[in-house]
Scaffold this motif. Sequence first.
Motif, PDB file in Angstrom:
ATOM      1  N   GLU A  41      64.732 -48.076 -94.809  1.00 14.44           N
ATOM      2  CA  GLU A  41      64.733 -47.239 -93.598  1.00 14.44           C
ATOM      3  C   GLU A  41      64.991 -45.775 -93.946  1.00 14.44           C
ATOM      4  OE1 GLU A  41      63.924 -47.962 -90.444  1.00 14.44           O
ATOM      5  OE2 GLU A  41      63.519 -50.048 -90.994  1.00 14.44           O
ATOM      6  N   SER A  42      65.910 -45.539 -94.859  1.00 19.74           N
ATOM      7  CA  SER A  42      66.231 -44.178 -95.272  1.00 19.74           C
ATOM      8  C   SER A  42      65.023 -43.502 -95.912  1.00 19.74           C
ATOM      9  CB  SER A  42      67.408 -44.203 -96.254  1.00 19.74           C
ATOM     10  OG  SER A  42      67.665 -42.921 -96.750  1.00 19.74           O
ATOM     11  N   ASP A  45      62.320 -42.921 -93.232  1.00 19.11           N
ATOM     12  CA  ASP A  45      62.627 -41.853 -92.277  1.00 19.11           C
ATOM     13  C   ASP A  45      62.812 -40.487 -92.927  1.00 19.11           C
ATOM     14  OD1 ASP A  45      62.529 -43.818 -90.349  1.00 19.11           O
ATOM     15  OD2 ASP A  45      64.690 -43.909 -90.047  1.00 19.11           O
ATOM     16  N   TRP A 135      71.078 -49.214 -81.975  1.00 15.39           N
ATOM     17  CA  TRP A 135      70.682 -47.998 -82.692  1.00 15.39           C
ATOM     18  C   TRP A 135      71.619 -47.777 -83.879  1.00 15.39           C
ATOM     19  CZ3 TRP A 135      72.422 -43.480 -84.618  1.00 15.39           C
ATOM     20  CH2 TRP A 135      71.480 -42.517 -84.954  1.00 15.39           C
ATOM     21  N   LYS A 138      70.981 -50.371 -86.680  1.00 15.19           N
ATOM     22  CA  LYS A 138      69.722 -50.126 -87.400  1.00 15.19           C
ATOM     23  C   LYS A 138      69.807 -48.889 -88.272  1.00 15.19           C
ATOM     24  CE  LYS A 138      64.783 -49.278 -86.725  1.00 15.19           C
ATOM     25  NZ  LYS A 138      64.540 -47.951 -87.242  1.00 15.19           N
ATOM     26  N   ASN A 139      70.327 -47.805 -87.736  1.00 20.39           N
ATOM     27  CA  ASN A 139      70.266 -46.526 -88.429  1.00 20.39           C
ATOM     28  C   ASN A 139      71.400 -46.284 -89.412  1.00 20.39           C
ATOM     29  OD1 ASN A 139      67.879 -44.884 -87.324  1.00 20.39           O
ATOM     30  ND2 ASN A 139      68.758 -45.899 -85.546  1.00 20.39           N
TER      31      ASN A 139
END
Length: 170
Positions: A41-42, A45, A135, A138-139
């Motif tokens: 994800e990192s 994004d 959120w 996930k983040n």
Amino acid sequence: MTEKEFKSPAYNVRPVPVEQIDANSYNPNKMALPEDKLLYESIKDDGYTMPIVCYQKPDGRYEIVDGYHRYTTMLKHKDIYEREHGLLPVSVIDKPIQDRIASTIRHNRARGTHDVDLMVNIVKELKDSGMSDQWIMKNIGMSADELLRLKQVSGIAALFADKDFSKSWN
């Protein structure tokens, strides 16, 4: 080279095709699945914000000293590979094998840990700004249990404001 002439490898990052990079045989670092997903994800994004550290072998190929999981993220995820055109940012160190092994261990051990009190404050700040539990999980890469524990440690009732509780106490 004197200390004054030394230039850190990070000032000379080069794009290297992932197919020219090999894992080393001595890295003891393993990554759990939640952190692996968070790394994906990192990178998805934010892009690659840190180069892979490699040694360039006499045959021209590169061997990883640090960054194995960033490397495997590109190998496992076609979207990352395509977006990056199959290139990884690489900084090169030129050291004998024993120094490369020591460097790998130093990189692994120097990552640090998260302070629980600071993480509680971060979760509170995110909740105050309207971010949902989903959120945050996930983040930030937290499981529901981790988030619950941080909320419990905080003792701040507002962190539970979006939860339905059992009516059994009525």
